[in-house]
Design an enzyme around this catalytic site. Structure first.
Site: not given
Ligand SMILES: *Cc1c(COP(=O)(O)O)cnc(C)c1O
Length: 407
Positions: A94, A116, A387
């Site tokens: 993010k 948000e 992610s």
């Molecule tokens: C917020 C988040 C997501 C989901 O958000 P996307 O916009 O779909 O990427 C996925 N993995 C993690 C670790 C997150 O913090």
């Protein structure tokens, strides 16, 4: 919708379904996106920060132990590579987006940032970028999420942000996003709205995808350096869809690379308690864009359910709807229990504690390998978008996996 905004459409999806008062602000943002973000000075400043502040490029790691645990014979899953966004500053992808958007806001002369947040991850990333650039930050968060995500509320406050609890609707992410849009309409001259995923009205989905495309850009170069050929598939979890689209962008034009997204099936799609928007939703409008949404027969948006707060959203970015419709990408889902089991397996085999969101992608990687391996008649190589890290989920993980911490 203004049809001159075809640039903001992905087939029949996307666009700008917003109050008229927001159109000038979205036009201003579109112009700034083209002239500033796509320009060389922004790119060099942003990329320098990605290197020295975020810690990019993130590594591409081969998960040999996990690959053998998933497919002991090595007949379907040959090589599994992890794109380590969990090693980014603040613990997830993010920050790539938040840093880019707040830098853009600064260059646009905006003096106040709003955002948000659901679980608080995007709120923390935005508060971090605002602290770095010296801009005041206000984060809308459903009061139910404020209660559930106390550590991230504390983090945002330590970083100097103000957290604004939202009491409307289900008091979760979609309500926080509604409230942020309301604030933006009122304060549009001074305020920049930093959206946290590849969703919302044009140009947000394209802006966020462009910033997150750094993930796929690096991953493509890294896998070619590491194994000399492209992977057979890439796989990532999908909430709003930003980490997935960022990874996909690197391989979109490579027809031989299959793209897989994994949504949250919560208690199971059949129970109705899930967040599998592409798998079980229908076409509708949410937060200014046409896309798949979870709604009832009357078109009312329904609540999503997932153990992972980051996937707990009843919408999805419009580009994913188009990728699904055209068949370029395939979307699967994994339940809460699948995700919990995957966290435990990844932790023990590789010494990596993934976020619960990411665990949904891990839960389906064996299926992805079987599907693409069958087509190419041999073991597949797969890149998984890792992610984020699971430290934020520790309380949930310990409780749900029955881990004793008292001696
Ligand atoms: C917020 C988040 C997501 C989901 O958000 P996307 O916009 O779909 O990427 C996925 N993995 C993690 C670790 C997150 O913090």
């Amino acid at each position: 919708m203004n049809t001159s905004q075809r640039a903001g459409c992905y087939g029949p999806f996307g666009g700008r379904f917003v109050a008229e008062t927001l159109v000038p602000a979205l036009d201003e943002l579109s112009r700034a996106f083209d002239s500033i973000v796509r320009g060389a000075p922004f790119q060099s400043e942003w990329r320098a920060l990605l290197a020295t502040y975020v810690g990019r490029p993130t590594p591409l790691f081969e998960a040999r132990n996990l690959a053998r645990a998933i497919d002991p014979g090595g007949t379907t899953l040959g090589r599994l590579w992890l794109k380590r966004e969990d090693l980014c500053h603040t613990g997830a992808h993010k920050i790539n987006n938040a840093l880019g958007q707040v830098l853009l806001a600064k260059k646009m002369g905006k003096t106040r940032i709003i955002a948000e947040t659901g679980a608080g991850q995007h709120g923390v990333a935005t508060a971090t970028a605002c602290a770095l650039f010296g801009l005041p930050c206000e984060v809308y968060m459903g009061s139910e999420d404020v209660r559930r995500q106390a550590p991230n509320v504390g983090r945002m406050k330590l970083l100097g942000a103000q957290v604004r609890p939202v009491e409307s609707g289900s008091r979760t992410l979609k309500d926080a996003m509604n409230e942020a849009m309301r604030d933006w309409v009122t304060n549009v001259a001074t305020t920049y709205y930093c959206i946290g995923s590849a969703a919302g009205p044009h140009p947000y989905p394209e802006l966020v995808a462009t910033l997150q495309a750094i993930i796929g850009e690096e991953a493509r170069a890294q896998i070619l350096a590491a194994q000399g050929v492209l992977p057979d598939a890439v796989v990532a979890c999908v909430g709003g869809g930003s980490n997935a689209i960022g990874l996909f962008r690197g391989f979109m034009k490579d027809d031989s690379v299959a793209l897989y997204g994994v949504e949250a099936a919560g208690d199971g799609v059949a129970t109705g308690r899930h967040a599998a928007t592409l798998g079980a939703g229908r076409v509708g409008v949410l937060h200014g864009a046409k896309s798949y949404v979870l709604c009832d027969d009357g078109g009312q948006i329904q609540e999503a359910h997932s153990i992972s707060a980051g996937l707990d959203y009843p919408g999805v970015g419009p580009e994913h709807s188009w990728l699904r419709e055209t068949g370029r990408a395939t979307y699967l889902s994994a339940t809460d229990d699948d995700a919990l089991a995957a966290v435990a397996l990844v932790a023990r085999t590789e010494g990596i504690l993934p976020a619960l969101e990411t665990a949904h992608a891990f839960a389906r990687v064996g299926d992805v390998a079987r599907a693409v391996g069958a087509k190419r008649d041999g073991p597949a190589s797969v890149v998984l978008g890792l992610s984020g890290r699971g430290d934020k989920d520790l309380a949930t993980l310990l409780a749900r996996l029955g881990v004793e911490t008292a001696s």
